[in-house]
Design a protein around this motif. Structure first.
Motif, PDB file in Angstrom:
ATOM      1  N   GLU A 165      42.507  56.461  44.856  1.00  0.00           N
ATOM      2  CA  GLU A 165      41.828  57.152  43.761  1.00  0.00           C
ATOM      3  C   GLU A 165      42.805  57.566  42.667  1.00  0.00           C
ATOM      4  O   GLU A 165      42.502  57.471  41.471  1.00  0.00           O
ATOM      5  N   CYS A 215      45.555  56.151  41.814  1.00  0.00           N
ATOM      6  CA  CYS A 215      46.091  55.004  41.078  1.00  0.00           C
ATOM      7  C   CYS A 215      45.073  54.391  40.126  1.00  0.00           C
ATOM      8  O   CYS A 215      45.452  53.673  39.193  1.00  0.00           O
ATOM      9  N   MET A 216      43.795  54.650  40.360  1.00  0.00           N
ATOM     10  CA  MET A 216      42.756  54.040  39.537  1.00  0.00           C
ATOM     11  C   MET A 216      42.433  54.905  38.324  1.00  0.00           C
ATOM     12  O   MET A 216      41.291  55.340  38.106  1.00  0.00           O
ATOM     13  N   LYS A 217      43.455  55.194  37.551  1.00  0.00           N
ATOM     14  CA  LYS A 217      43.261  55.972  36.333  1.00  0.00           C
ATOM     15  C   LYS A 217      44.439  55.739  35.403  1.00  0.00           C
ATOM     16  O   LYS A 217      45.433  55.098  35.774  1.00  0.00           O
ATOM     17  N   PRO A 250      46.560  48.537  38.399  1.00  0.00           N
ATOM     18  CA  PRO A 250      45.367  48.460  39.249  1.00  0.00           C
ATOM     19  C   PRO A 250      44.109  48.974  38.547  1.00  0.00           C
ATOM     20  O   PRO A 250      43.018  48.423  38.748  1.00  0.00           O
ATOM     21  N   HIS A 251      44.245  50.008  37.730  1.00  0.00           N
ATOM     22  CA  HIS A 251      43.093  50.529  36.996  1.00  0.00           C
ATOM     23  C   HIS A 251      42.552  49.476  36.043  1.00  0.00           C
ATOM     24  O   HIS A 251      41.323  49.284  35.918  1.00  0.00           O
ATOM     25  N   GLU A 300      40.640  46.980  38.003  1.00  0.00           N
ATOM     26  CA  GLU A 300      39.322  47.506  38.347  1.00  0.00           C
ATOM     27  C   GLU A 300      38.377  47.403  37.152  1.00  0.00           C
ATOM     28  O   GLU A 300      37.210  47.014  37.290  1.00  0.00           O
ATOM     29  N   ARG A 337      36.633  47.108  43.401  1.00  0.00           N
ATOM     30  CA  ARG A 337      37.935  47.328  44.039  1.00  0.00           C
ATOM     31  C   ARG A 337      38.158  46.390  45.227  1.00  0.00           C
ATOM     32  O   ARG A 337      38.856  46.731  46.188  1.00  0.00           O
TER      33      ARG A 337
END
Length: 335
Positions: free
Chosen positions: A252, A254-256, A261-262, A265, A271
């Motif tokens: 969570e 890393c997805m920003k 990775p963000h 996504e 994901r």
């Protein structure tokens, strides 16, 4: 209860420099505690400036349950001002505030640029050691970005015995690359050289990114068995992430913030490219396959800073090297 101590940078550095193996173990333990739900690690908070878009100051509040029913609670306040480099100054500076869990009162202030660099480097070393069980290292290592973080990562890879038969260093600032290669040769006893092109660095089996890049620039996919420690998070284009096995310190987190990775996504709307976390590898729950490359992306958890800060404070107290600030608190009773 109302004691307040300061631990200056030199004391922090000396303690960190003399406990590298213990620090690696502390970081690995913190990852496992985080995975076990023994931490509180909210989102990081970014302070940005309209007239200095490249600069930021980040707040990382966190809490972690440590052995013997101890808790470390506090916040790291770390600035990243890339313009400092042109003035010969370190890019990052930081402080760490530790709080008393019983009362909430601040109990210590530590200079934390070194703590931050070391926890980042130790996390890279923990990951490299864990993935080596499944992707046998060839000894060919390259590092992209030649600053303080890169230097510290190399020290910790050597500390953990990660094989480095040859080291390639690439940086857009050629002098920095030459300095890091010289450090690796003279201080760490490695066979190292600065390379003039990114393509040369990308040939290595173990690839480490430690840059200040704001947008991805690496579009070449990883080879089978190649390991990328994606420390700076914004170097690989989405297609590289999507074609690899991907592991995280915390998915969570890393997805920003438009990390690689963000962006992956956002490009796919899902994901499915997530393979697991470092803790799942440490526990043997997920097994990376040598048939594809592996990317490890650590956003950087505040709980790691707290675990190291707690260690440094305890050791500084044992050595009598903290500075207590008398009467730091203006009022110590309600009435």
């Amino acid at each position: 209860m109302f004691s307040f101590e300061v631990v200056p940078g030199k004391v922090v550095k000396d303690i960190l420099d003399t406990s590298a193996n213990q620090i690696v173990d502390l970081v690995e333990d913190a990852y496992l505690r985080h995975d076990a739900g023994l931490t509180v690690n909210p989102d990081s908070y970014f302070l940005r400036f309209p007239d200095k878009p490249e600069a930021r100051i980040i707040a990382l509040p966190a809490a972690i349950e440590l052995p013997e029913e101890q808790r470390a609670v506090g916040i790291k306040w770390i600035s990243s001002f890339p313009g400092n480099v042109a003035e010969g100054l370190p890019r990052a500076s930081a402080v760490l505030v530790l709080n008393d869990y019983a009362t909430g009162y601040p109990k210590a202030l530590l200079e934390a640029a070194g703590i931050s660099a070391v926890r980042t480097a130790a996390s890279a070393a923990v990951a490299a050691r864990a993935f080596a069980r499944y992707l046998p290292p060839s000894g060919e290592v390259a590092i992209i970005g030649a600053g303080v973080i890169a230097r510290t990562i190399l020290r910790y890879l050597v500390t953990t015995g990660y094989p480095i038969e040859s080291l390639s260093v690439f940086d857009l600032h050629a002098e920095s690359a030459a300095n890091l290669a010289r450090f690796a040769t003279e201080e760490l006893g490695l066979t190292a050289k600065a390379v003039g092109g990114l393509d040369q660095a990308l040939k290595a089996q173990t690839l480490i990114t430690a840059t200040t890049a704001a947008t991805p620039y690496i579009g070449q996919g990883l080879r089978p068995g190649q390991l990328a420690l994606n420390i700076s998070l914004r170097d690989f284009q989405p297609q590289v992430i999507l074609s690899a096995q991907n592991y995280f310190d915390d998915v969570e987190h890393c997805m920003k913030a438009n990390t690689s990775p963000h962006l992956a996504e956002q490009a796919t709307g899902g994901r499915e490219f997530v393979s697991g976390t470092l803790a799942s590898v440490l526990r043997g729950m997920t097994l990376p396959q040598p048939s594809r490359g592996v990317v490890f992306s650590p956003f950087g958890l505040g709980v790691l800073d707290l675990a190291l800060g707690d260690h440094v404070l305890g050791r500084a107290r044992e050595l009598g090297l903290t500075h207590e600030i008398a009467d730091f608190f203006g009022e110590t009773s309600r009435w």
